[in-house]
Design a protein around this motif. Structure first.
Motif, mmCIF file in Angstrom:
data_model
loop_
_atom_site.group_PDB
_atom_site.id
_atom_site.type_symbol
_atom_site.label_atom_id
_atom_site.label_comp_id
_atom_site.label_asym_id
_atom_site.label_seq_id
_atom_site.Cartn_x
_atom_site.Cartn_y
_atom_site.Cartn_z
ATOM 1 N N PRO A 117 0.985 -1.377 0.458
ATOM 2 C CA PRO A 117 0.042 -0.302 -0.030
ATOM 3 C C PRO A 117 1.232 1.193 -0.424
ATOM 4 O O PRO A 117 0.689 2.218 -0.437
ATOM 5 N N SER A 118 2.312 1.453 0.604
ATOM 6 C CA SER A 118 3.003 2.148 0.773
ATOM 7 C C SER A 118 3.758 2.086 1.669
ATOM 8 O O SER A 118 4.580 1.042 2.204
ATOM 9 N N MET A 119 4.913 2.984 1.783
ATOM 10 C CA MET A 119 6.138 2.546 2.844
ATOM 11 C C MET A 119 5.765 2.897 4.014
ATOM 12 O O MET A 119 7.322 3.509 4.157
ATOM 13 N N HIS A 120 5.173 3.243 4.425
ATOM 14 C CA HIS A 120 5.210 3.902 5.605
ATOM 15 C C HIS A 120 5.532 3.223 7.305
ATOM 16 O O HIS A 120 5.380 2.076 6.331
ATOM 17 N N GLY A 121 5.812 3.871 8.310
ATOM 18 C CA GLY A 121 7.044 2.366 8.897
ATOM 19 C C GLY A 121 5.960 1.519 9.582
ATOM 20 O O GLY A 121 5.344 1.779 9.969
ATOM 21 N N GLY A 122 6.550 0.361 9.337
ATOM 22 C CA GLY A 122 6.799 -0.777 9.653
ATOM 23 C C GLY A 122 7.394 -2.081 9.368
ATOM 24 O O GLY A 122 8.024 -1.736 8.742
ATOM 25 N N GLY A 123 7.573 -3.199 10.378
ATOM 26 C CA GLY A 123 8.439 -3.927 9.918
ATOM 27 C C GLY A 123 8.245 -4.496 8.589
ATOM 28 O O GLY A 123 9.309 -5.060 7.784
ATOM 29 N N VAL A 124 7.014 -5.026 8.643
ATOM 30 C CA VAL A 124 7.170 -5.326 6.616
ATOM 31 C C VAL A 124 7.829 -4.204 5.567
ATOM 32 O O VAL A 124 8.707 -4.508 4.540
ATOM 33 N N GLU A 125 7.530 -2.985 5.750
ATOM 34 C CA GLU A 125 7.888 -2.202 4.638
ATOM 35 C C GLU A 125 9.316 -2.192 5.357
ATOM 36 O O GLU A 125 10.639 -1.992 3.933
ATOM 37 N N ARG A 126 10.017 -2.079 6.129
ATOM 38 C CA ARG A 126 11.624 -2.322 6.384
ATOM 39 C C ARG A 126 11.679 -3.450 5.862
ATOM 40 O O ARG A 126 13.107 -2.987 5.256
ATOM 41 N N THR A 127 11.676 -4.864 5.557
ATOM 42 C CA THR A 127 11.943 -6.175 5.516
ATOM 43 C C THR A 127 12.096 -5.528 3.789
ATOM 44 O O THR A 127 12.747 -6.285 3.083
ATOM 45 N N VAL A 128 11.056 -4.717 3.094
ATOM 46 C CA VAL A 128 10.994 -5.371 1.746
ATOM 47 C C VAL A 128 11.751 -3.941 1.226
ATOM 48 O O VAL A 128 12.740 -4.906 0.471
ATOM 49 N N VAL A 129 12.452 -2.757 2.070
ATOM 50 C CA VAL A 129 14.053 -2.402 1.574
ATOM 51 C C VAL A 129 15.002 -3.078 1.703
ATOM 52 O O VAL A 129 15.777 -3.450 0.622
ATOM 53 N N VAL A 130 15.407 -4.353 3.099
ATOM 54 C CA VAL A 130 16.604 -4.639 2.895
ATOM 55 C C VAL A 130 16.987 -5.988 1.638
ATOM 56 O O VAL A 130 18.010 -6.069 1.210
ATOM 57 N N LEU A 131 15.307 -6.533 1.525
ATOM 58 C CA LEU A 131 15.480 -7.366 0.440
ATOM 59 C C LEU A 131 15.582 -6.884 -1.154
ATOM 60 O O LEU A 131 16.511 -7.381 -1.798
ATOM 61 N N CYS A 132 15.158 -5.794 -0.834
ATOM 62 C CA CYS A 132 15.677 -5.096 -2.489
ATOM 63 C C CYS A 132 17.117 -5.211 -2.439
ATOM 64 O O CYS A 132 17.533 -5.555 -3.359
ATOM 65 N N ARG A 133 17.531 -4.580 -0.725
ATOM 66 C CA ARG A 133 19.133 -4.185 -1.612
ATOM 67 C C ARG A 133 19.998 -5.478 -1.452
ATOM 68 O O ARG A 133 20.837 -5.622 -3.137
ATOM 69 N N GLY A 134 19.254 -6.349 -1.462
ATOM 70 C CA GLY A 134 20.475 -7.569 -1.422
ATOM 71 C C GLY A 134 19.872 -8.056 -2.561
ATOM 72 O O GLY A 134 20.467 -9.139 -3.662
#
Length: 412
Positions: A48-65
């Motif tokens: 839905p968005s990139m508002h602060g939460g565990g799901v959004e945080r892990t998606v950022v990390v997954l994208c980097r990898g």
């Protein structure tokens, strides 16, 4: 901007690429500042968005990898807003659907899938997953759909009586079978999901979230913000999460009030924002601890506080694989957690790496906090456990999954 490796070559990080999809009644506008090589498999991630939460945080990390391994990524958002937008890697193409909610993005998402035809579509959280499944069906199933369950559904819906709790479970039971791949973030979530929707457990794969990376470790060493500098020299207990009923910060406050009676210098810091703030602030006043509690809201770098806290406490009623618990371990912080469904039992390895207490038992929580505060801390051992949830370990599992799907020639 920093350099990033793609397909073994160093590329200067480009400007943010963003595509805007308006409502289906209008022609979409396309403004591209970089085109990813077309030979790469494309992974679309829908949130839905990139508002602060565990799901959004892990998606950022997954994208980097995944970017480091040559996967082209579209981050498809109902609304391209939120605290984590600035952390999205520049090589990720952001697609904004122009809606405020996942459910109202259905037609725009279907249109995106028909036109862009990504190799894979990944979504997380049950109500988002349902939108992704329906959009893929409307688009003619052009992509292999990977959905991920992030919380124990049985525990989650048992505590809710709103319209989502009435509508979502029956839709999950019907529609989840239409997904190409179903993931769970922990074995506990997988077991709960299988029983909840009546699905063969063999259909559900478990991949722990990508949590710990070099960025987290670097941020743990940064100084605290000026407004909270007093915590540099003051012992404090830390809680992190959205201020919602699920996180049960009220019990953490009650336990803190008991522990503080014998430790008057101790403070409680809760990082996060949400609708429970007024109730929690009122509770702090009632308990007489308001002057010892800091609630500054969402903080982009909680790791600096994890590195300095005497203890991290998780008081939730339910979770999936609580990212903050892993992050605290990676920062060498002692932890106490409720043994809620699901995740803490796995993360703490049955209590070997932190105290587990029953859910909603304030007495047990306060006793465990006091016990851990009095015990010596083995930071190196805790940090080592945190590394079991590293970005690389998780990314390797995701890459293995994508290769398996490609080898099978599977779509939808």
């Amino acid at each position: 901007m920093a350099r990033s490796k793609l397909m073994g070559a160093n590329l200067e990080a480009p400007m943010r690429t963003r595509i805007h999809f308006e409502s289906p009644a209008h022609q979409h506008t396309l403004a591209m500042e970089i085109t990813m090589p077309q030979c790469l498999p494309k992974l679309a991630i829908f949130l839905p968005s990139m508002h602060g939460g565990g799901v959004e945080r892990t998606v950022v990390v997954l994208c980097r990898g995944l970017l480091e391994h040559g996967v082209a990524i579209d981050l498809v958002l109902s609304s391209a807003q939120g605290a984590f937008m600035e952390q999205v890697p520049a090589q990720v193409r952001v697609v904004e659907l122009g809606s405020q909610h996942a459910s109202t993005s259905l037609l725009q998402l279907a249109r995106y899938l028909r036109q862009e035809r990504p190799t894979y579509l990944f979504s997380a959280m049950n109500y988002v997953n349902l939108t992704a499944i329906l959009a893929n069906e409307l688009a003619g199933r052009p992509t292999h759909l990977i959905i991920r369950e992030d919380n124990s559904p049985a525990a989650s819906f048992a505590r809710n009586s709103n319209w989502k709790a009435q509508l979502v479970p029956p839709l999950m039971r019907v529609l989840y079978r239409r997904a190409g791949t179903i993931l769970a973030v922990s074995h506990g979530v997988a077991e709960s999901l299988a029983g909840f929707i009546g699905l063969d457990p063999a259909r559900i794969k478990v991949i722990w979230n990508p949590v710990v990376d070099e960025d987290l470790i670097a941020k743990a060493g940064e100084p605290l913000p000026q407004a909270l500098k007093h915590l540099e020299s003051t012992p404090f207990i830390l809680g992190v999460g959205s201020l919602i009923a699920q996180k049960n910060f009220g019990d953490l406050m009650r336990a803190f009030a008991t522990v503080q009676e014998k430790r008057p210098q101790l403070r409680l810091l809760i990082l996060g924002e949400g609708p429970e703030r007024p109730a929690l602030e009122a509770l702090a006043q009632t308990l007489g601890i308001a002057q010892s509690v800091d609630m500054p809201g969402f903080v982009a770098n909680p790791y600096a506080f994890m590195r300095r806290a005497q203890l991290f406490a998780l008081s939730s009623h339910f979770e999936g694989l609580p990212t903050v618990l892993i992050e605290a371990l990676a920062c060498g912080c002692s932890v106490v957690s409720t043994d809620c469904p699901s995740g803490p039992y796995e993360i703490l390895d049955k209590g070997r790496f932190g105290k587990l207490v029953p859910v909603a038992d304030v007495g047990a929580l306060s006793y465990a906090i006091a016990e851990v505060l009095d015990a010596p801390k083995d930071s190196a051992r805790l940090e080592s456990r945190g590394q079991d949830f590293s970005r690389q370990a998780s990314v390797d599992k995701y890459l293995e999954l994508l290769r398996e799907i490609a080898a099978l020639g599977a779509i939808a």
